[in-house]
Design a protein around this motif. Structure first.
Motif, PDB file in Angstrom:
ATOM      1  N   ILE A  80       0.843  -1.201   0.000  1.00  0.00           N
ATOM      2  CA  ILE A  80       0.000   0.000   0.000  1.00  0.00           C
ATOM      3  C   ILE A  80       0.878   1.250   0.000  1.00  0.00           C
ATOM      4  CG2 ILE A  80      -1.682   1.337   1.329  1.00  0.00           C
ATOM      5  CD1 ILE A  80      -2.898  -1.077  -0.092  1.00  0.00           C
ATOM      6  N   ARG A  81       1.961   1.234   0.771  1.00  0.00           N
ATOM      7  CA  ARG A  81       2.873   2.385   0.793  1.00  0.00           C
ATOM      8  C   ARG A  81       3.486   2.601  -0.588  1.00  0.00           C
ATOM      9  NH1 ARG A  81       4.937   5.410   4.711  1.00  0.00           N
ATOM     10  NH2 ARG A  81       6.772   6.631   4.198  1.00  0.00           N
ATOM     11  N   ALA A  82       3.893   1.517  -1.236  1.00  0.00           N
ATOM     12  CA  ALA A  82       4.459   1.617  -2.580  1.00  0.00           C
ATOM     13  C   ALA A  82       3.424   2.162  -3.564  1.00  0.00           C
ATOM     14  CB  ALA A  82       4.963   0.254  -3.032  1.00  0.00           C
ATOM     15  N   GLN A  83       2.177   1.721  -3.425  1.00  0.00           N
ATOM     16  CA  GLN A  83       1.108   2.195  -4.308  1.00  0.00           C
ATOM     17  C   GLN A  83       0.850   3.688  -4.089  1.00  0.00           C
ATOM     18  OE1 GLN A  83      -2.197  -0.468  -4.291  1.00  0.00           O
ATOM     19  NE2 GLN A  83      -3.413   0.714  -5.735  1.00  0.00           N
ATOM     20  N   ARG A  84       0.897   4.122  -2.831  1.00  0.00           N
ATOM     21  CA  ARG A  84       0.746   5.557  -2.532  1.00  0.00           C
ATOM     22  C   ARG A  84       1.817   6.374  -3.228  1.00  0.00           C
ATOM     23  NH1 ARG A  84       1.868   7.921   1.820  1.00  0.00           N
ATOM     24  NH2 ARG A  84       2.401   6.296   3.321  1.00  0.00           N
ATOM     25  N   LYS A  85       3.047   5.860  -3.192  1.00  0.00           N
ATOM     26  CA  LYS A  85       4.153   6.581  -3.830  1.00  0.00           C
ATOM     27  C   LYS A  85       3.950   6.663  -5.341  1.00  0.00           C
ATOM     28  CE  LYS A  85       7.771   5.821  -0.378  1.00  0.00           C
ATOM     29  NZ  LYS A  85       9.090   5.209  -0.075  1.00  0.00           N
ATOM     30  N   ARG A  86       3.461   5.569  -5.945  1.00  0.00           N
ATOM     31  CA  ARG A  86       3.206   5.577  -7.395  1.00  0.00           C
ATOM     32  C   ARG A  86       2.121   6.595  -7.748  1.00  0.00           C
ATOM     33  NH1 ARG A  86       3.422  -0.020  -6.873  1.00  0.00           N
ATOM     34  NH2 ARG A  86       1.151  -0.230  -7.127  1.00  0.00           N
ATOM     35  N   TYR A  87       1.126   6.715  -6.885  1.00  0.00           N
ATOM     36  CA  TYR A  87       0.038   7.671  -7.108  1.00  0.00           C
ATOM     37  C   TYR A  87       0.409   9.084  -6.650  1.00  0.00           C
ATOM     38  CZ  TYR A  87      -3.321   3.838  -7.965  1.00  0.00           C
ATOM     39  OH  TYR A  87      -4.000   2.768  -8.482  1.00  0.00           O
ATOM     40  N   ASP A  88       1.617   9.253  -6.111  1.00  0.00           N
ATOM     41  CA  ASP A  88       2.083  10.543  -5.589  1.00  0.00           C
ATOM     42  C   ASP A  88       1.138  11.069  -4.492  1.00  0.00           C
ATOM     43  OD1 ASP A  88       3.864  12.658  -5.368  1.00  0.00           O
ATOM     44  OD2 ASP A  88       2.790  13.893  -6.828  1.00  0.00           O
ATOM     45  N   ILE A  89       0.759  10.163  -3.581  1.00  0.00           N
ATOM     46  CA  ILE A  89      -0.086  10.538  -2.440  1.00  0.00           C
ATOM     47  C   ILE A  89       0.790  10.549  -1.188  1.00  0.00           C
ATOM     48  CG2 ILE A  89      -2.029   9.865  -0.974  1.00  0.00           C
ATOM     49  CD1 ILE A  89      -3.297   8.559  -3.423  1.00  0.00           C
ATOM     50  N   ALA A  90       0.998  11.718  -0.630  1.00  0.00           N
ATOM     51  CA  ALA A  90       1.829  11.853   0.571  1.00  0.00           C
ATOM     52  C   ALA A  90       1.198  12.892   1.485  1.00  0.00           C
ATOM     53  CB  ALA A  90       3.250  12.270   0.198  1.00  0.00           C
ATOM     54  N   PRO A  91       1.392  12.753   2.798  1.00  0.00           N
ATOM     55  CA  PRO A  91       0.833  13.760   3.710  1.00  0.00           C
ATOM     56  C   PRO A  91       1.609  15.064   3.622  1.00  0.00           C
ATOM     57  CG  PRO A  91       2.197  12.210   4.933  1.00  0.00           C
ATOM     58  CD  PRO A  91       2.152  11.715   3.517  1.00  0.00           C
ATOM     59  N   VAL A  92       0.952  16.151   3.976  1.00  0.00           N
ATOM     60  CA  VAL A  92       1.639  17.441   4.051  1.00  0.00           C
ATOM     61  C   VAL A  92       1.836  17.797   5.520  1.00  0.00           C
ATOM     62  CG1 VAL A  92       0.852  18.332   1.840  1.00  0.00           C
ATOM     63  CG2 VAL A  92      -0.579  18.668   3.862  1.00  0.00           C
ATOM     64  N   VAL A  93       2.852  18.599   5.790  1.00  0.00           N
ATOM     65  CA  VAL A  93       3.167  19.031   7.155  1.00  0.00           C
ATOM     66  C   VAL A  93       2.497  20.376   7.400  1.00  0.00           C
ATOM     67  CG1 VAL A  93       5.005  19.658   8.765  1.00  0.00           C
ATOM     68  CG2 VAL A  93       5.359  17.795   7.127  1.00  0.00           C
ATOM     69  N   LYS A  94       1.661  20.430   8.432  1.00  0.00           N
ATOM     70  CA  LYS A  94       0.955  21.668   8.765  1.00  0.00           C
ATOM     71  C   LYS A  94       1.336  22.132  10.170  1.00  0.00           C
ATOM     72  CE  LYS A  94      -1.546  22.901   5.961  1.00  0.00           C
ATOM     73  NZ  LYS A  94      -1.203  23.600   4.686  1.00  0.00           N
ATOM     74  N   GLN A  95       1.246  23.460  10.364  1.00  0.00           N
ATOM     75  CA  GLN A  95       1.487  24.057  11.678  1.00  0.00           C
ATOM     76  C   GLN A  95       0.161  24.310  12.389  1.00  0.00           C
ATOM     77  OE1 GLN A  95       3.581  27.573  10.326  1.00  0.00           O
ATOM     78  NE2 GLN A  95       5.353  27.062  11.573  1.00  0.00           N
ATOM     79  N   ILE A  96       0.196  24.224  13.710  1.00  0.00           N
ATOM     80  CA  ILE A  96      -0.952  24.699  14.478  1.00  0.00           C
ATOM     81  C   ILE A  96      -0.846  26.222  14.536  1.00  0.00           C
ATOM     82  CG2 ILE A  96      -2.105  24.684  16.727  1.00  0.00           C
ATOM     83  CD1 ILE A  96      -0.968  21.898  17.170  1.00  0.00           C
ATOM     84  N   ASP A  97      -1.878  26.897  14.074  1.00  0.00           N
ATOM     85  CA  ASP A  97      -1.868  28.360  14.047  1.00  0.00           C
ATOM     86  C   ASP A  97      -2.245  28.886  15.429  1.00  0.00           C
ATOM     87  OD1 ASP A  97      -2.090  31.025  13.596  1.00  0.00           O
ATOM     88  OD2 ASP A  97      -3.398  30.866  11.833  1.00  0.00           O
ATOM     89  N   THR A  98      -1.267  29.417  16.131  1.00  0.00           N
ATOM     90  CA  THR A  98      -1.511  29.920  17.491  1.00  0.00           C
ATOM     91  C   THR A  98      -1.927  31.389  17.496  1.00  0.00           C
ATOM     92  OG1 THR A  98       0.842  30.454  17.683  1.00  0.00           O
ATOM     93  CG2 THR A  98       0.116  28.305  18.536  1.00  0.00           C
ATOM     94  N   LEU A  99      -2.037  32.003  16.300  1.00  0.00           N
ATOM     95  CA  LEU A  99      -2.337  33.436  16.222  1.00  0.00           C
ATOM     96  C   LEU A  99      -3.665  33.715  15.523  1.00  0.00           C
ATOM     97  CD1 LEU A  99       1.270  34.617  15.340  1.00  0.00           C
ATOM     98  CD2 LEU A  99       0.144  34.768  17.542  1.00  0.00           C
ATOM     99  N   ALA A 100      -4.498  32.695  15.377  1.00  0.00           N
ATOM    100  CA  ALA A 100      -5.853  32.848  14.825  1.00  0.00           C
ATOM    101  C   ALA A 100      -5.861  33.509  13.455  1.00  0.00           C
ATOM    102  CB  ALA A 100      -6.731  33.634  15.806  1.00  0.00           C
ATOM    103  N   GLY A 101      -4.794  33.368  12.710  1.00  0.00           N
ATOM    104  CA  GLY A 101      -4.749  33.891  11.345  1.00  0.00           C
ATOM    105  C   GLY A 101      -4.465  35.377  11.253  1.00  0.00           C
ATOM    106  N   GLU A 102      -4.293  36.075  12.396  1.00  0.00           N
ATOM    107  CA  GLU A 102      -4.066  37.527  12.355  1.00  0.00           C
ATOM    108  C   GLU A 102      -2.664  37.873  11.854  1.00  0.00           C
ATOM    109  OE1 GLU A 102      -5.245  39.900  15.655  1.00  0.00           O
ATOM    110  OE2 GLU A 102      -6.819  38.511  16.261  1.00  0.00           O
ATOM    111  N   PHE A 103      -1.699  37.040  12.221  1.00  0.00           N
ATOM    112  CA  PHE A 103      -0.319  37.219  11.775  1.00  0.00           C
ATOM    113  C   PHE A 103       0.210  35.857  11.355  1.00  0.00           C
ATOM    114  CE2 PHE A 103      -1.199  40.250  15.173  1.00  0.00           C
ATOM    115  CZ  PHE A 103      -0.896  41.460  14.556  1.00  0.00           C
ATOM    116  N   PRO A 104       1.260  35.814  10.553  1.00  0.00           N
ATOM    117  CA  PRO A 104       1.846  34.513  10.169  1.00  0.00           C
ATOM    118  C   PRO A 104       2.356  33.784  11.416  1.00  0.00           C
ATOM    119  CG  PRO A 104       2.669  36.258   8.758  1.00  0.00           C
ATOM    120  CD  PRO A 104       1.923  36.943   9.862  1.00  0.00           C
ATOM    121  N   ALA A 105       1.938  32.530  11.593  1.00  0.00           N
ATOM    122  CA  ALA A 105       2.379  31.732  12.749  1.00  0.00           C
ATOM    123  C   ALA A 105       3.760  31.167  12.483  1.00  0.00           C
ATOM    124  CB  ALA A 105       1.392  30.604  13.011  1.00  0.00           C
TER     125      ALA A 105
END
Length: 707
Positions: A131-156
């Motif tokens: 399944i991992r190999a199939q994900r790679k063939r389909y170019d399906i990978a998770p993205v890294v996200k930050q927890i926004d501690t500033l409610a979008g008012e300023f860049p976290a």
């Protein structure tokens, strides 16, 4: 049952961008043997939904798989329909995976709903690797996200990171290759894995930072210090699984991963990560596997000529029963790759052996189960230490107050050792050196020994930090994890470390939570039950022991002590101690046989009858009077305590019930309770020799060596 009274001993925190995703993540994080939101348990799942237990979430999965309408589940549970409909969607996606070919769209939909590669593989009847190999063939990978501690008012700019499939771009730049070290944390607090492993992980992070090495922390326990934002350069709040570690390694490109400070959870990932091409710092995962696999490790000890209890690997239950007969009962059932003696048990006859073997196989199905001869009346000692390239750098030898049969996490532990022969200590060190050299150990380790009649046998080796590492570090004044971490990154840590000849004594006592676990029998077995621990220092063993027991919530008796002792050997060995209590002015009350024994030996004790006798005074009426008893010493016959005695079942049950009633009442009425003979001896000795006013109050730094 779960309800208004808290019973949990830990928690996990899953972060994602859909409810389905975080629910499945959180279930996996609990390390309960479930890969996600899936059925588990028996046929009475509707009752479990109505009257919740810790298995309720799996009962809901069971109901949804059985096509019970969400409206009915809502009526039974009171759970909001919104949540139940989201759970229904998880079940529907799994059905699709089972009946249709795995297209790119379906795979992406499953990943966004929180399905692990292993979950998808099971549904599609294939392997996680494919399944991992199939994900790679389909170019399906998770993205890294930050927890926004500033409610979008300023860049976290926080380093609170998590991985998700519900996104299209990364919030942070990829790691520069070979400039950081990744530390795997310990996961949720639970019986067997608590803050001691987080302490080790934090010390590793601090040491790496002091060496100007960038750090990456992976853990998902919000209560830990390791998940504080300023502890590491990059903090991932995510799963401690092979899939997720490989995802982060692919993104960060660290120069190595430390698996030896977070307990058994990361240690179990060492070999799979190594096979996937990840560099593990310290001892080779091949050698970690040689230590963890009970059969391989026992063979290694035979090769080194190191004594160990007789053992046999389980090939079939019939063969195991034959071997147990040859060895002679009792025998110890020991699964591989488990923490805190999970599913470990002492069997005293064939009936109990079969029951324990079935349980052990279910807990550690992918690894062998070994049965070994259980040696009665043996003491247990441990060595915690650090190796480098197979050489012993530093070690601390601790001694258990209780005999073998009490798990090391539940034992009362003393440093430095008080009752162990010098020859035994010397032999333990020699054996440790030989094992370290054979396995080429670099980093932390823990070895447990049985000691009897000046002979020692090896029980097991853990090639990782143990729960005693914070204790031995604070008692000796040497930070064992700091030295281990430096060894892991290749720094020379050889030197002269004073850990044996100390001018003070420290005792570590367990903290139990039986008051929260209704109906549980408060007895110590080979499987761990304590939920915490305390440590106390003193100028003598007696002082340190009483201080540590008081710190764990134990109250010193003022006058009245109830004594109930099973087995003649226990009665004989406790006799001089009970006599000293009587001579010190304590009033002894004893159950029938114990009272008769004490009377025959010239120790005055008031007789208390069993509840079933109908005579007065009996145990129930005595314990029903507030303040009538200050302490209960209840030493069960070990065979009966486990329900495996060689008497007939009727007699066995009567003895069990009488002892259980006393112990459970002690917990429910908050009366101090001692159930181990060796601890009773040590406590009575200390109580008679010392008074509370004799305790000296000193700060930690004033004890020699702790500067």
């Amino acid at each position: 049952r779960i309800g208004t009274e808290m019973k949990s001993v830990g928690e996990v925190m899953a972060i994602g961008r859909s409810f389905e995703e975080v629910l499945q993540k959180a279930i996996r994080m609990l390390k309960r043997g479930a890969e996600g939101f899936e059925p588990k348990g028996g046929a009475d799942y509707l009752a479990e939904i109505r009257f919740p237990t810790t298995e309720r979430i799996f009962a809901i999965a069971h109901a949804l798989h059985a096509r019970v309408p969400v409206e009915k589940i809502h009526a039974l549970s009171g759970i909001d329909l919104w949540f139940l409909e989201k759970m229904q969607r998880i079940v529907e996606i799994e059905r699709m995976l089972r009946r249709e070919a795995l297209s790119r769209e379906m795979l992406l939909q499953a990943k966004r709903a929180g399905f692990s590669d292993m979950q998808i593989a099971r549904a599609c009847k294939t392997t996680e690797e494919k399944i991992r190999a199939q994900r790679k063939r389909y170019d399906i990978a998770p993205v890294v996200k930050q927890i926004d501690t500033l409610a979008g008012e300023f860049p976290a700019a926080t380093n609170y990171l998590y991985l998700t499939y519900n996104g299209t771009e990364n919030d942070v730049e990829r790691g520069a290759g070979g400039k950081s070290v990744m530390v795997l944390g310990s996961g949720p607090y639970s019986i067997g894995s608590s803050v001691e492993f987080d302490w080790s992980s934090v010390q590793a992070l601090k040491t790496l930072k002091a060496e100007n090495i960038k750090t990456i922390m992976l853990n998902y326990n919000p209560e830990t210090v390791s998940t504080d934002y300023d502890m590491s350069d990059r903090l991932y709040f995510d799963e401690l699984s092979l899939e997720r570690v490989l995802d982060i390694v692919a993104f960060e490109h660290p120069k190595g991963v430390i698996v030896s400070t977070g307990g058994q959870v990361p240690n179990n990932l060492a070999l799979p990560l190594y096979k996937a091409g990840v560099r593990i710092l310290g001892t080779s995962p091949k050698d970690i596997d040689r230590a963890e696999d009970r059969h391989v490790f026992s063979t290694l000890l035979d090769k080194l000529g190191v004594d160990q209890p007789l053992w046999a690997e389980l090939s079939s239950i019939k063969r195991a029963a034959q071997k147990a007969e040859e060895m002679g009962y009792p025998v110890l059932v020991r699964p591989s790759y488990v923490l805190s003696g999970a599913a470990m048990a002492v069997a005293f006859d064939k009936r109990s052996l079969i029951k324990f073997l079935e349980r052990a196989v279910s807990v550690s199905a992918d690894h062998p189960v070994v049965i070994s001869k259980f040696i009665e009346n043996a003491r247990e000692i441990e060595i915690d230490g650090v190796g480098q390239n197979g050489d012993l750098i530093i070690y601390a030898l601790t001694e258990h107050v209780e005999n073998a049969g009490t798990h090391s996490g539940d034992a009362t532990v003393v440093l430095p050792a008080q009752r162990t022969y010098l020859e035994t200590l010397r032999r333990a060190k020699q054996i440790t050196k030989a094992i370290l050299k054979e396995l080429k150990i670099t980093g932390p380790f823990n070895i447990q020994f049985l000691a009897k009649d000046n002979h020692i046998k090896v029980i097991e080796l853990n090639v990782r930090a143990s729960r005693s590492f914070p204790f031995v570090s604070k008692v000796t004044g040497h930070n064992f994890i700091e030295l281990a971490t430096k060894a892991l990154i290749g720094k020379d840590v050889s030197g002269v470390y004073k850990t044996f000849d100390l001018d003070h004594v420290a005792v570590k006592s367990p903290q139990f939570s039986y008051g929260r676990i209704k109906g549980a029998d408060p007895l110590s077995y080979v499987e761990m039950a304590s939920t915490g621990e305390v440590a106390a220092f003193g100028d003598s063993f007696d002082e340190a022991l009483l201080k540590s027991m008081l710190s764990a919530g134990f109250k010193l008796p003022k006058k009245n002590i109830l004594v109930s002792i099973g087995k003649e050997d226990n009665k004989l060995k406790l006799l001089p101690y009970l006599r000293s209590l009587s001579e010190a002015g304590f009033r002894l009350l004893a159950t029938e046989h114990t009272a008769d024994f004490l009377g025959e030996n010239g120790v005055s004790a008031e007789k208390v009858y069993k509840v079933q006798s109908g005579r007065e005074p009996n145990v129930a009426s005595l314990l029903g009077k507030k303040g009538a008893i200050d302490l209960i010493i209840n030493i069960p016959t070990r065979e009966y305590a486990r329900g495996n005695g060689n008497t007939n079942k009727k007699t066995e049950n009567k003895i069990q019930q009488a002892g259980y009633f006393i112990r459970r009442k002690a917990v429910d009425l908050n009366i101090p309770l001692i159930t181990n003979r060796q601890l009773a001896e040590a406590f009575i000795g200390a109580l008679v020799h010392l008074k509370k006013g004799d305790f000296r109050v000193k700060d930690w730094a004033s004890y020699p060596g702790n500067i």
